[in-house]
Scaffold this motif. Structure first.
Motif, PDB file in Angstrom:
ATOM      1  N   GLU A   1       2.960  12.768  18.925  1.00  0.00           N
ATOM      2  CA  GLU A   1       2.395  12.354  19.205  1.00  0.00           C
ATOM      3  C   GLU A   1       3.771  10.566  19.187  1.00  0.00           C
ATOM      4  OE1 GLU A   1      -0.658  11.151  16.500  1.00  0.00           O
ATOM      5  OE2 GLU A   1      -1.140  13.612  17.188  1.00  0.00           O
ATOM      6  N   GLY A   2       4.888  10.823  19.090  1.00  0.00           N
ATOM      7  CA  GLY A   2       6.029   9.986  18.618  1.00  0.00           C
ATOM      8  C   GLY A   2       5.251   8.643  17.669  1.00  0.00           C
ATOM      9  N   SER A   3       5.053   9.390  16.588  1.00  0.00           N
ATOM     10  CA  SER A   3       5.075   8.711  15.619  1.00  0.00           C
ATOM     11  C   SER A   3       5.270   9.272  13.824  1.00  0.00           C
ATOM     12  CB  SER A   3       2.961   8.849  15.107  1.00  0.00           C
ATOM     13  OG  SER A   3       2.444   9.769  15.122  1.00  0.00           O
ATOM     14  N   VAL A   4       5.916   8.493  12.884  1.00  0.00           N
ATOM     15  CA  VAL A   4       5.538   9.113  11.750  1.00  0.00           C
ATOM     16  C   VAL A   4       4.960   8.444  10.818  1.00  0.00           C
ATOM     17  CG1 VAL A   4       7.668   7.131  11.788  1.00  0.00           C
ATOM     18  CG2 VAL A   4       7.523   9.113  10.362  1.00  0.00           C
ATOM     19  N   LEU A   5       4.479   9.266   9.449  1.00  0.00           N
ATOM     20  CA  LEU A   5       3.475   8.451   8.423  1.00  0.00           C
ATOM     21  C   LEU A   5       4.544   9.121   7.373  1.00  0.00           C
ATOM     22  CD1 LEU A   5       0.382   8.715   7.541  1.00  0.00           C
ATOM     23  CD2 LEU A   5       0.759  11.109   6.938  1.00  0.00           C
ATOM     24  N   VAL A   6       4.554   7.718   6.396  1.00  0.00           N
ATOM     25  CA  VAL A   6       5.277   7.151   5.347  1.00  0.00           C
ATOM     26  C   VAL A   6       4.983   6.841   4.796  1.00  0.00           C
ATOM     27  CG1 VAL A   6       6.928   5.802   5.136  1.00  0.00           C
ATOM     28  CG2 VAL A   6       6.682   6.075   7.314  1.00  0.00           C
ATOM     29  N   ALA A   7       5.019   7.706   3.497  1.00  0.00           N
ATOM     30  CA  ALA A   7       3.978   6.876   1.880  1.00  0.00           C
ATOM     31  C   ALA A   7       5.007   5.873   1.714  1.00  0.00           C
ATOM     32  CB  ALA A   7       4.763   7.992   1.160  1.00  0.00           C
ATOM     33  N   GLY A   8       4.076   5.363   0.749  1.00  0.00           N
ATOM     34  CA  GLY A   8       4.486   4.127   0.271  1.00  0.00           C
ATOM     35  C   GLY A   8       5.180   4.067  -0.526  1.00  0.00           C
ATOM     36  N   GLY A   9       6.119   4.476  -1.671  1.00  0.00           N
ATOM     37  CA  GLY A   9       7.146   4.404  -2.296  1.00  0.00           C
ATOM     38  C   GLY A   9       8.906   4.720  -1.007  1.00  0.00           C
TER      39      GLY A   9
ATOM     40  N   LEU B   1       5.495   2.417  -6.536  1.00  0.00           N
ATOM     41  CA  LEU B   1       4.420   3.560  -5.772  1.00  0.00           C
ATOM     42  C   LEU B   1       6.064   4.161  -5.532  1.00  0.00           C
ATOM     43  CD1 LEU B   1       3.103   1.388  -3.782  1.00  0.00           C
ATOM     44  CD2 LEU B   1       2.227   3.060  -5.120  1.00  0.00           C
ATOM     45  N   SER B   2       7.170   4.145  -6.198  1.00  0.00           N
ATOM     46  CA  SER B   2       8.781   5.437  -6.172  1.00  0.00           C
ATOM     47  C   SER B   2       9.055   6.777  -5.949  1.00  0.00           C
ATOM     48  CB  SER B   2       9.799   5.076  -7.133  1.00  0.00           C
ATOM     49  OG  SER B   2       9.204   4.963  -8.104  1.00  0.00           O
ATOM     50  N   ALA B   3       7.682   6.990  -6.444  1.00  0.00           N
ATOM     51  CA  ALA B   3       7.256   8.330  -6.961  1.00  0.00           C
ATOM     52  C   ALA B   3       7.247   9.082  -5.056  1.00  0.00           C
ATOM     53  CB  ALA B   3       6.545   9.572  -7.532  1.00  0.00           C
ATOM     54  N   LEU B   4       6.279   8.116  -4.511  1.00  0.00           N
ATOM     55  CA  LEU B   4       5.415   8.618  -3.023  1.00  0.00           C
ATOM     56  C   LEU B   4       6.503   8.952  -2.427  1.00  0.00           C
ATOM     57  CD1 LEU B   4       3.512   7.893  -5.560  1.00  0.00           C
ATOM     58  CD2 LEU B   4       1.576   7.030  -3.060  1.00  0.00           C
ATOM     59  N   ARG B   5       7.310   9.323  -2.090  1.00  0.00           N
ATOM     60  CA  ARG B   5       8.648   9.275  -0.974  1.00  0.00           C
ATOM     61  C   ARG B   5       8.075  10.476   0.377  1.00  0.00           C
ATOM     62  NH1 ARG B   5      12.802   7.285  -3.698  1.00  0.00           N
ATOM     63  NH2 ARG B   5      14.495   7.477  -1.899  1.00  0.00           N
ATOM     64  N   GLY B   6       6.915  10.518   0.252  1.00  0.00           N
ATOM     65  CA  GLY B   6       6.800  11.720   1.641  1.00  0.00           C
ATOM     66  C   GLY B   6       6.675  10.837   3.175  1.00  0.00           C
ATOM     67  N   VAL B   7       7.616  11.654   3.953  1.00  0.00           N
ATOM     68  CA  VAL B   7       7.799  11.834   5.463  1.00  0.00           C
ATOM     69  C   VAL B   7       7.521  12.046   6.470  1.00  0.00           C
ATOM     70  CG1 VAL B   7       8.715  10.675   7.264  1.00  0.00           C
ATOM     71  CG2 VAL B   7       9.319  10.072   5.050  1.00  0.00           C
TER      72      VAL B   7
ATOM     73  N   SER C   1      19.601   0.024   4.379  1.00  0.00           N
ATOM     74  CA  SER C   1      18.438   1.383   4.085  1.00  0.00           C
ATOM     75  C   SER C   1      17.696   1.635   2.715  1.00  0.00           C
ATOM     76  CB  SER C   1      19.151   2.907   4.552  1.00  0.00           C
ATOM     77  OG  SER C   1      19.965   3.115   3.544  1.00  0.00           O
ATOM     78  N   THR C   2      18.098   1.274   2.042  1.00  0.00           N
ATOM     79  CA  THR C   2      17.905   1.327   0.201  1.00  0.00           C
ATOM     80  C   THR C   2      16.609   0.560   0.601  1.00  0.00           C
ATOM     81  OG1 THR C   2      19.354  -0.197  -0.108  1.00  0.00           O
ATOM     82  CG2 THR C   2      20.221   1.494  -0.563  1.00  0.00           C
ATOM     83  N   SER C   3      16.333  -1.048   1.442  1.00  0.00           N
ATOM     84  CA  SER C   3      15.585  -1.632   1.205  1.00  0.00           C
ATOM     85  C   SER C   3      13.477  -0.035   1.263  1.00  0.00           C
ATOM     86  CB  SER C   3      15.484  -2.663   2.707  1.00  0.00           C
ATOM     87  OG  SER C   3      15.882  -3.467   2.831  1.00  0.00           O
ATOM     88  N   GLY C   4      12.418  -0.686   0.542  1.00  0.00           N
ATOM     89  CA  GLY C   4      11.623  -0.244   0.939  1.00  0.00           C
ATOM     90  C   GLY C   4      10.919  -0.469   1.332  1.00  0.00           C
ATOM     91  N   VAL C   5      10.242   0.264   2.622  1.00  0.00           N
ATOM     92  CA  VAL C   5       9.765   0.350   3.207  1.00  0.00           C
ATOM     93  C   VAL C   5       8.468  -0.773   3.064  1.00  0.00           C
ATOM     94  CG1 VAL C   5       7.606   1.659   5.546  1.00  0.00           C
ATOM     95  CG2 VAL C   5       9.963   3.000   4.808  1.00  0.00           C
ATOM     96  N   GLY C   6       7.781  -0.494   2.490  1.00  0.00           N
ATOM     97  CA  GLY C   6       6.383  -1.641   2.376  1.00  0.00           C
ATOM     98  C   GLY C   6       6.706  -3.024   2.429  1.00  0.00           C
ATOM     99  N   GLY C   7       6.849  -2.920   1.161  1.00  0.00           N
ATOM    100  CA  GLY C   7       7.541  -4.390   1.220  1.00  0.00           C
ATOM    101  C   GLY C   7       7.856  -5.384   2.483  1.00  0.00           C
ATOM    102  N   LEU C   8       8.816  -4.631   2.934  1.00  0.00           N
ATOM    103  CA  LEU C   8       9.964  -5.045   4.659  1.00  0.00           C
ATOM    104  C   LEU C   8       8.621  -5.197   5.355  1.00  0.00           C
ATOM    105  CD1 LEU C   8      12.741  -4.336   6.025  1.00  0.00           C
ATOM    106  CD2 LEU C   8      11.004  -3.551   7.837  1.00  0.00           C
ATOM    107  N   SER C   9       7.515  -3.827   5.278  1.00  0.00           N
ATOM    108  CA  SER C   9       6.499  -3.860   7.057  1.00  0.00           C
ATOM    109  C   SER C   9       6.036  -5.087   6.309  1.00  0.00           C
ATOM    110  CB  SER C   9       5.734  -2.344   6.953  1.00  0.00           C
ATOM    111  OG  SER C   9       6.896  -1.402   6.980  1.00  0.00           O
TER     112      SER C   9
END
Length: 465
Positions: free
Chosen positions: A107-115, A95-101, A138-146
């Protein structure tokens, strides 16, 4: 060793025809980089790596893996200390190419792509004076950590990462797409909050944000011989400290680089890395007892932008290091546990460390059965990490981590934070979910009855009643 792919040619042709991204095979340009994860101890050779560039690519890859019964792993940000994001011989969804934020400040929210990595999110939210509770590198992936829970500098005040998850876009084992939230697919949403990668491929997360811009943060270091004294003070001080103050205890080695004074370079130390995210006008009074304690070798507290704190460990722990982890939750830091910490405090290599994180406060206001993450009554989470760049030291760092853990485990709460676990067997996974395990196994049978998503800290589907 010859790592020949065992994937059917028909499956590979069908998948490549259905994807816009590249399907990397052994020997092709980019394959070696794509199969690497942060932990250099992991050396696996997938039969193919699907470099997905959109959700449709992910759906095609999952359908192909399901139809042809292919071994499947999912790679998000690629930190993967356990190495479970990569499999030998099978298919990896990358998923490393899915990097959009996308930040929604009103609303106090953020949409984060899986990579995405944590740094990707911090970069996007910080200009709005916002942050989401994540980890400490900061180099940790959002997906696995979350999906494992998510603990870090903001945990005591704002909860675990999963406590701030509002919704998740998920590709299920049959290749279908759903959005899970408290309103839609609530059972899946429950399972995603701590259940790891067992239930699907999360292609996007929506998180709640909090007003965090600048923090008072940094290490206060002490002589290694003060380990017991500092831990006894730490265990008594933290529960009564404001939730806006977080600090994790560590044993380790002072890096031979600025900002540390040359006189401390290479010295074995204990210490606490502090972060105060409250009102800066009251920072001095909150931190006064912290600065007054003991005989510190270094007081590194200073005001910094929050992303600077989040990335401070990045240069110390670049990709490719050999690492072996063990962890546990603790309800209390007992005298017996402190004796163990004193015994193992001198780390075997300069990058090895033990971290002890407070996880009281906001996480404990969530009931143990409200999310898949079970250990809500625990006050502490420990990570014992053996790290070295030289593969010749792999046995040495693994032996230290395992012996340390074996000595400490009897005083633990019985289970571990899955993000601090290697591939340690099913009993450890079951223990880490406690009373939530049976419900997770039933949901696994509902959402992934054939256990397609099994290259993880796996929860096999419950057998039919």
């Amino acid at each position: 060793m010859d790592h020949q792919p065992d994937l059917p040619q028909a499956a590979l042709e069908a998948l490549q025809g259905a994807m816009r991204g590249r399907l990397l095979r052994p020997g092709q340009e980019g394959y070696e980089a794509a199969r690497a994860v942060w932990n250099g101890m992991i050396d696996r050779h997938p039969g193919a790596i699907a470099r997905c560039i959109d959700v449709a690519d992910v759906m095609a890859a999952v359908r192909t893996a399901s139809e042809y019964d292919l071994p499947l792993a999912v790679r998000g940000g690629g930190h993967s200390a356990s190495g479970l994001a990569i499999c030998d011989g099978g298919l990896v969804i990358d998923l490393s190419a899915l990097r959009g934020v996308r930040v929604e400040p009103a609303e106090g929210s953020v949409l984060v792509a899986g990579g995405c990595t944590l740094g990707d999110v911090d970069h996007a939210t910080h200009p709005f004076g916002l942050a989401t509770p994540f980890g400490i590198i900061s180099t940790s992936g959002v997906g696995g950590l979350s999906l494992g829970g998510g603990q870090g500098y903001l945990t005591r005040r704002y909860g675990l990462t999963i406590d701030n998850l509002l919704a998740a876009d998920v590709v299920l084992a049959d290749g279908s797409f759903v959005t899970a939230s408290a309103e839609t697919h609530p059972e899946l949403f429950w399972a995603l909050r701590g259940g790891g990668g067992n239930f699907g491929v999360v292609t996007a997360f929506r998180f709640r944000c909090h007003p965090v811009a600048r923090v008072m943060a940094g290490p206060i270091l002490y002589d290694l011989e003060a380990t017991g004294e500092v831990l006894r003070w730490f265990r008594d001080f933290m529960p009564s400290a404001p939730e806006s103050l977080n600090g994790f205890f560590l044993v380790g080695t002072v890096p031979p680089a600025p900002p540390f004074p040359e006189a401390l370079h290479g010295r074995h130390v204990c210490g606490i890395v502090w972060c105060y995210c409250g009102d800066q006008a009251t920072a001095d009074s909150v931190l006064a007892p912290v600065r007054a304690f003991g005989r510190p070798l270094l007081d590194g507290l200073h005001e910094v932008p929050f992303p600077a704190l989040q990335s401070v460990f990045d240069p110390l722990y670049p990709p490719g290091l050999h690492a072996y982890w063990r962890g546990d939750f603790f309800n209390a830091i007992t005298d017996e546990a402190i004796a163990v910490h004193e015994r193992f405090a001198e780390v075997p290599t300069p990058l090895s460390a033990m971290h002890l994180y407070p996880i009281d406060g906001a996480p404990q206001r969530v009931d143990p059965d409200e999310t898949a993450f079970h250990f809500r009554e625990a006050n502490w989470s420990a990570a014992i990490v053996g790290i070295d760049p030289d593969p010749a030291n792999a046995d040495r760092i693994r032996d230290w981590a395992v012996r340390y853990w074996e000595a400490l485990h009897p005083s633990s709460a019985g289970g571990a934070y899955v993000n601090f676990m290697m591939d340690e067997g099913h009993d450890r996974v079951r223990a880490s979910y406690g009373e939530n395990y049976a419900r997770l196994a039933r949901l696994k049978a509902r959402y992934d009855p054939h256990n397609l998503f099994r290259h993880n800290h796996n929860i096999p589907p419950a057998s039919p009643a």
